[in-house]
Every structure is written in structure tokens, then in C-alpha cells.
Scaffold this motif. Structure first.
Motif, mmCIF file in Angstrom:
data_model
loop_
_atom_site.group_PDB
_atom_site.id
_atom_site.type_symbol
_atom_site.label_atom_id
_atom_site.label_comp_id
_atom_site.label_asym_id
_atom_site.label_seq_id
_atom_site.Cartn_x
_atom_site.Cartn_y
_atom_site.Cartn_z
ATOM 1 N N PHE A 185 0.813 -1.204 0.000
ATOM 2 C CA PHE A 185 0.000 0.000 0.000
ATOM 3 C C PHE A 185 0.852 1.262 0.000
ATOM 4 N N TYR A 186 0.225 2.321 -0.444
ATOM 5 C CA TYR A 186 0.810 3.673 -0.408
ATOM 6 C C TYR A 186 -0.180 4.496 0.388
ATOM 7 N N ASN A 187 0.213 4.923 1.564
ATOM 8 C CA ASN A 187 -0.741 5.598 2.437
ATOM 9 C C ASN A 187 -0.124 6.849 3.050
ATOM 10 N N LYS A 188 -0.869 7.932 2.999
ATOM 11 C CA LYS A 188 -0.409 9.173 3.600
ATOM 12 C C LYS A 188 -1.201 9.451 4.872
ATOM 13 N N MET A 189 -0.469 9.712 5.970
ATOM 14 C CA MET A 189 -1.110 10.084 7.235
ATOM 15 C C MET A 189 -0.835 11.560 7.479
ATOM 16 N N ILE A 190 -1.885 12.301 7.762
ATOM 17 C CA ILE A 190 -1.724 13.750 7.946
ATOM 18 C C ILE A 190 -2.093 14.127 9.378
ATOM 19 N N THR A 191 -1.106 14.614 10.114
ATOM 20 C CA THR A 191 -1.349 14.949 11.523
ATOM 21 C C THR A 191 -2.028 16.322 11.644
ATOM 22 N N LEU A 192 -2.440 16.647 12.856
ATOM 23 C CA LEU A 192 -3.275 17.840 13.017
ATOM 24 C C LEU A 192 -2.943 18.675 14.257
ATOM 25 N N THR A 193 -2.391 18.051 15.287
ATOM 26 C CA THR A 193 -2.309 18.756 16.573
ATOM 27 C C THR A 193 -1.378 19.971 16.544
ATOM 28 N N ASN A 194 -0.264 19.851 15.831
ATOM 29 C CA ASN A 194 0.686 20.974 15.806
ATOM 30 C C ASN A 194 0.244 22.034 14.788
ATOM 31 N N HIS A 195 -0.943 22.532 14.988
ATOM 32 C CA HIS A 195 -1.515 23.520 14.065
ATOM 33 C C HIS A 195 -1.763 24.824 14.820
ATOM 34 N N HIS A 196 -1.557 25.928 14.105
ATOM 35 C CA HIS A 196 -1.907 27.217 14.682
ATOM 36 C C HIS A 196 -3.325 27.146 15.252
ATOM 37 N N PRO A 197 -3.669 27.621 16.403
ATOM 38 C CA PRO A 197 -2.874 28.459 17.327
ATOM 39 C C PRO A 197 -2.025 27.678 18.346
ATOM 40 N N PHE A 198 -1.750 26.393 18.079
ATOM 41 C CA PHE A 198 -0.810 25.621 18.911
ATOM 42 C C PHE A 198 -1.220 25.553 20.387
#
Ligand code: GP9
Length: 414
Positions: A185-198
Motif C-alpha cells: 500500500f501507499y498511504n499518507k497520514m496527515i497529523t493535526l495537533t501541531n496547528h496554529h494556534p498551537f
């Protein structure tokens, strides 16, 4: 018509460099996990605040794989979606708006499509609404089989904060899903927590805030540290799983987290004046590849997100017959070291060209702008070539053009 593709084809033919043959097929038949770290810039690597490392786990992990220290993000207004666009197409995003919105009905021949033709299952994982950045539509156009969004995760209030599902839970569930996936498989995981406004729940703050004049930067240190802890949990579990031996893990930063509005605070933290050159260098994001066959090494080659596709395809030993790609294998010895930003600025081996000024890349000293003139021109030409493809939806002519070229070369041979 198909003739419209010819200038770009000729241009790319001229710039073409051969991939590193020693890397060809080192990861043949393996799964690929792309791990997109939200707002993660290279300046946090091997750096600390109040005597505490910001990314202790990543700092060690990077010794286990191929780590690229001069790798830049190339996004503009489309932010995370631009990074995805650039990665999967090896073409530039747009100067205004986000191609994910404005050109989602184009014809593409992106990585997931090519890998799909080579027996791969392809997917994205991101615990946000599927419509964010128009992903639900664009992922289809790019040829993804599956998209695991918010509703596919056990998102509860206790496990969420700020932008949503906390990375540690996202990672945990994502690994479970990958273990069930059809391989390769080719899978992309996209994180979210380190997002403005942090921001973070109190019990997830593993270090104290910074003490610069920017609250944003001060909190960023904490969310970066949190993300690193989540990464540790993920990678350690991944190493214990059956997937580990059959997978290449590619960890990269999607774009900057600290904008130029916080230059003064950055200057306080890094203890230097943040001029245009320094601001440009802050656009470096980490890139690390781990897996069997990838020798531990640190590379200082100048590259950007546009280079990932050709690098990966060479490692997988997959014949990628889409000639419209602007990137160059990052492992190649004779690669063109030239990273072009969407603003038409650039870094190459010798220089950084930013806002019409020219700097020595290593020392940051401003030099005679003449040295950069041809490089600025090259940057502009390349961006125009890429734009002509996206605005003209020219990849729909690719098959036709290739047929014509084949016929012509047949005739030449006769
Ligand atoms: C949202 C995530 C973050 O789904 O991709 O978006 P960004 O603001 O970083 O582009």
C-alpha cells in the motif's frame, strides 16, 4: 491540443537528470507510509528551549535513516493541500488559491494512479472533515482508492483538542487500519495537533512554554514537543508490527508553522537577526526516510517537496511513465540542486535568491545580484511551465503526445 504540451516536455527533457541507480528498487514491492507532520520546520530539529529538546525522539530517529537537512517546503496559499499536490504530482502548486479547490477536475497522472497500476492499494488518512481543502474530490482525481476521514476514527471530546483528534490517538488507530490493509500500500497520514494556534490540554504539555515575545512561537514549542511524543509512540509500535520489514516510512514537514509575522520572536529565540535570507532558510522542513535498504546518512543536497515523487518511484523500482515532473531524485549524484519557491525565489548549491537579492547560501552574505539573475530567470520559466500544465489541464493530452512521439521515433528508425 497535444502540441501545447511540447514546450514543457522539451524543457523537462533538457533539465532531466538520471536517478541514482544504486537506489533503484531498494524498496521494491514495499509499502509506503508518508507521514505528514503539521507545521514542522527544520529549525526545531536538534534544538531546545529552556534546556529541553524540542524533538528528542526525532533527533535520534534521524540517525536510523536517510535524513535531508536542506529540504524545503514549497507551498503557498493552499498550505497542507499544496504540499500534497506537489508531492503526488511533482508539479508546483498555484500562486493564488489552492489547486485542490480550483483544479480538482483536471486530469492528473499522480503517484497513487501510477502505483495503483502497479498493484498498490492507495489511501489517505486524516482525522478532519473530508471536505476540508476539497480533499474528498481531489483525492479521487489523484487516483486514491480510499480516504479515511474524521468519521472513520473514534473521535470523542476527551480525545480531541483545538483542531480536533489528538495525534497520539490518530496514530494508534491509523496503525490498526494499516495492519488490515491489502499490501503493498501507499498511504499518507496527515497529523493535526501541531496547528496554529498551537494549543494543548494541560496534561499534554511536556515542556514549559518558550519565553519569546510571541505567544504563538512559545506555544509552538509545546505542540512540537507533543507531536514528537506521539511520533515516538507511533514509530515504536510500528517497529513492533509485522508491517515494519515491508515498509518504507517517509516523514516530512508540510509547511512552516511560524509565519514572518513572528520574525522578531524568532530572532530572539535563534539569537540572530531574521532578514530575508534567514526567513528563507526557515522554510526548510525535515525529511527522513526509514526502511530496509536505506542506509543511515545525512544528505545536505538542496531539494524540495517536488523531488519526493521521483525519489520514491526510483526506490520502489516503479516505471513512472509520466514525463511531466519537475523534481529530481534526491539521491542522484548529478541531480540539479535547485529548489524553487512559488514566489520565484530559489536556493541552489551556491546561492539563495530571494526578493531579487542574492546571498551566498552557506554564509548568508549578500553578494552581487548578477550571480542570481540567470537562476531567477530559470525559476520563473519553470513556474510558468508548470502553470501552463495546470491552468491548461494539459495532462489530458499526455497519451496522445506520447503516441505522436513514438510514431516519430519509429519513423526516425526506419
Ligand atoms: C486541515 C489540515 C491543516 O485538514 O490539513 O491545514 P493547513 O491549515 O495546515 O493547511
Amino acid at each position: 491540443d497535444s502540441n501545447e504540451l511540447v514546450p514543457a516536455l522539451n524543457y523537462l527533457n533538457e533539465k532531466k537528470t538520471e536517478p541514482n541507480s544504486e537506489m533503484t528498487g531498494v524498496a521494491e514491492g514495499k509499502n509506503v507510509i508518508l507521514l505528514s507532520l503539521e507545521s514542522t520546520q527544520t529549525f526545531v530539529v536538534d534544538n531546545e528551549v529552556n534546556g529541553e529538546e524540542l524533538t528528542p525522539y526525532f533527533n535520534d530517529l534521524k540517525e536510523e535513516g536517510a535524513y535531508f537537512s536542506n529540504f524545503y517546503h514549497q507551498v503557498k496559499q493552499g498550505r497542507t493541500s499544496d504540499s500534497e499536490f506537489i508531492l503526488d504530482n511533482s508539479m508546483y502548486g498555484l500562486n493564488r488559491g489552492a489547486a485542490f479547490f480550483t483544479h480538482s477536475s483536471n486530469e492528473y497522472e499522480a503517484t497513487p494512479e501510477i502505483l495503483g497500476e502497479n498493484g498498490y492499494t492507495t489511501s489517505n488518512m486524516h482525522a478532519n472533515d473530508k471536505t476540508f481543502w476539497n480533499r474528498n474530490v481531489m483525492y479521487d482525481s489523484l487516483g486514491y482508492d480510499e480516504f479515511y476521514g474524521k468519521q472513520d476514527y473514534d473521535v470523542t471530546e476527551e480525545k480531541s483538542y483545538g483542531w480536533g483528534y489528538l495525534d497520539e490517538y490518530f496514530f494508534e488507530e491509523s496503525l490498526d487500519k494499516m495492519e488490515e490493509m491489502e499490501q503493498p500500500f501507499y498511504n499518507k497520514m496527515i497529523t493535526l495537533t501541531n496547528h496554529h494556534p498551537f494549543t494543548l490540554p494541560e496534561d499534554k504539555k511536556y515542556i514549559d512554554e518558550g519565553d519569546t515575545s510571541s505567544g504563538t512561537l512559545n506555544r509552538f514549542f509545546q505542540t512540537i514537543r507533543y507531536q514528537d511524543e506521539a511520533l515516538k509512540q507511533f514509530v515504536e509500535e510500528f517497529k513492533q508490527s509485522d508491517l515494519y520489514d515491508d515498509t518504507v516510512l517517509v516523514i516530512y514537514g508540510d509547511h512552516f508553522g511560524i509565519s514572518e509575522n513572528h520574525q522578531e520572536a524568532m530572532g530572539e529565540y535563534l539569537d540572530k537577526d531574521i532578514n530575508d535570507y534567514e526567513q528563507f532558510q526557515l522554510q526548510r522542513v525535515p525529511l527522513l526516510m526509514i526502511g530496509e535498504g536505506i542506509e543511515p546518512q545525512e544528505s545536505d543536497t538542496v531539494g524540495g517537496q517536488i523531488d519526493l515523487r521521483p525519489t520514491l518511484m526510483n526506490m520502489l523500482g516503479v516505471e513512472d511513465d509520466n514525463p511531466i515532473q519537475f523534481g529530481h531524485d534526491l539521491f542522484s549524484e548529478d541531480r540539479r540542486e535547485m529548489m524553487i519557491t512559488r514566489d520565484g525565489d530559489f536556493a541552489n548549491e551556491d546561492y539563495v535568491g530571494v526578493k531579487d537579492a542574492c546571498y551566498d547560501r552557506e554564509t548568508g552574505e549578500e553578494v552581487d545580484s548578477e550571480a542570481c539573475e540567470p537562476l531567477f530567470a530559470e525559476a520563473e520559466e519553470e513556474l510558468q511551465m508548470s502553470d501552463s500544465i495546470v491552468y491548461g489541464d494539459l495532462l489530458r493530452y499526455l497519451d496522445e503526445t506520447e503516441l505522436i512521439e513514438e510514431e516519430e521515433s519509429d519513423q526516425d528508425e526506419e
